[in-house]
Design a protein around this motif. Structure first.
Motif, short mmCIF file in Angstrom:
data_model
loop_
_atom_site.label_atom_id
_atom_site.label_comp_id
_atom_site.label_asym_id
_atom_site.label_seq_id
_atom_site.Cartn_x
_atom_site.Cartn_y
_atom_site.Cartn_z
N TYR A 36 72.38 31.66 -0.55
CA TYR A 36 71.07 32.21 -0.19
C TYR A 36 70.59 31.65 1.16
O TYR A 36 70.22 32.40 2.06
N MET A 37 70.66 30.33 1.30
CA MET A 37 70.16 29.71 2.53
C MET A 37 71.06 29.98 3.74
O MET A 37 70.66 29.75 4.88
N LEU A 38 72.30 30.44 3.50
CA LEU A 38 73.21 30.72 4.62
C LEU A 38 73.20 32.19 5.03
O LEU A 38 73.71 32.54 6.08
N THR A 39 72.64 33.06 4.17
CA THR A 39 72.82 34.49 4.45
C THR A 39 71.53 35.23 4.79
O THR A 39 71.39 36.41 4.48
N PHE A 40 70.60 34.55 5.42
CA PHE A 40 69.43 35.27 5.96
C PHE A 40 69.88 35.99 7.24
O PHE A 40 70.68 35.45 8.00
N TYR A 41 69.42 37.20 7.43
CA TYR A 41 69.74 37.91 8.67
C TYR A 41 68.56 38.77 9.10
O TYR A 41 67.67 39.08 8.29
N GLN A 42 68.60 39.16 10.36
CA GLN A 42 67.52 39.99 10.90
C GLN A 42 68.00 41.44 10.92
O GLN A 42 69.08 41.72 11.47
N ASP A 43 67.23 42.33 10.32
CA ASP A 43 67.66 43.73 10.29
C ASP A 43 67.18 44.47 11.55
O ASP A 43 66.55 43.86 12.43
N TRP A 58 63.24 39.92 8.26
CA TRP A 58 64.27 39.10 7.62
C TRP A 58 64.76 39.76 6.35
O TRP A 58 63.97 40.33 5.60
N ASN A 59 66.04 39.65 6.13
CA ASN A 59 66.60 40.09 4.87
C ASN A 59 67.64 39.06 4.44
O ASN A 59 67.92 38.13 5.20
N ASN A 60 68.17 39.23 3.25
CA ASN A 60 69.09 38.22 2.73
C ASN A 60 70.18 38.87 1.89
O ASN A 60 69.91 39.80 1.14
#
Ligand code: HEC
Length: 244
Positions: free
Chosen positions: A130-137, A142-144
């Motif tokens: 969870y803490m490694l897979t945040f991304y900006q769409d 932010w999404n995860n």
């Protein structure tokens, strides 16, 4: 040694090896291995520091008291007060937040849950992923990958940098294939992974503070049982010698 004793021995070893595993809830993505070591007190200390700096503003850990933290982590209470306590609280109080749940909900869309037991419900690997897979769409939000459409922003983006998704189409459905680091952060990917491992180690400890002590006691109990099995076997041999 007799066969039955050998199999009892193997049974004990298997029990010891499997006792630490947690079967966490899966997500939409493949989980990465956190490889936390709950006996690494220094890692828990670093994780605690990250937790109070990055998480405690929204999430409470209301089962944990600061003085218990000091005791378990071999820290001086003054050191804890100076480095881990920012709010106006006393050493014997629990790790609560000032924000009211109703306010949090109206600001963030969802109230941030208490994280005391999160490692038990989600498991270390899920939390790590969870803490490694945040991304900006595309829209800049932010999404995860582990928690799609999470209403939590990526609070550690300055450390990690900004990840962007690379999409792939399978059977006409477009999904995120993987993430790429579009903008580097203050830490290298390896350093960020280490920080998250520390944070997850802290969350594991938080979920079951007695685990630190229990793991240490457990080894001695198993050694005792193994020794006792040998003594019992020797005793049995001694008794039956006269009978035969
Ligand atoms: C700005 C407030 C905020 C901060 C700071 C914050 N979170 Fe969250 N967090 C949220 C919200 C809101 C949710 C609910 C997300 C949802 O379910 O859509 C959430 C959800 C979570 C969840 C998922 C819970 C679940 O099982 O559904 C975890 C785990 C979590 N946060 C961990 C952390 C950690 C670790 C930190 C510190 C690095 C942190 N959060 C910092 C607001 C925050």
């Amino acid at each position: 040694m007799n066969n039955r004793i050998v199999s009892a021995f193997i049974g004990l070893v298997v029990l010891l090896a499997s006792s630490g595993s947690v079967f966490g809830a899966g997500g939409g993505t493949t989980l990465q291995h956190a490889n936390v070591n709950i006996r690494d007190t220094a890692a828990i200390q670093r994780g605690a520091q990250l937790f109070v700096n990055y998480c405690l503003s929204c999430h409470s850990a209301s089962y944990m008291r600061y003085n218990r933290l000091a005791e378990d982590l071999d820290l001086d209470e003054d050191l804890v007060m100076d480095n881990l306590v920012f709010a106006d609280v006393k050493i014997g109080e629990t790790m609560d937040i000032a924000m009211r749940p109703e306010d949090a909900e109206s600001w963030l869309g969802k109230a941030p849950p208490d994280l005391s037991l999160i490692s038990r419900s989600r498991g270390a690997d899920w939390l790590y992923t969870y803490m490694l897979t945040f991304y900006q769409d595309e829209a800049g939000g932010w999404n995860n990958l582990a928690l799609p459409n999470a209403s939590m922003p990526h609070v550690m983006w300055q450390k990690q940098g900004i990840q962007k998704p690379v999409y792939a189409t399978h059977d006409g459905v477009e999904t995120v294939d993987h993430l790429t680091l579009a903008e580097p952060g203050l830490q290298s990917p390896e350093e960020y992974e280490d920080s998250i491992r520390d944070l997850v180690t802290f969350l594991e400890y938080l979920g079951e503070p007695a685990k630190i002590k229990r793991k240490n006691i457990g080894v001695w109990v198993l050694l005792f049982l193994a020794l006792f099995a040998l003594i019992a076997y020797a005793l049995k041999a001694e008794y039956w010698r006269d009978v035969h």
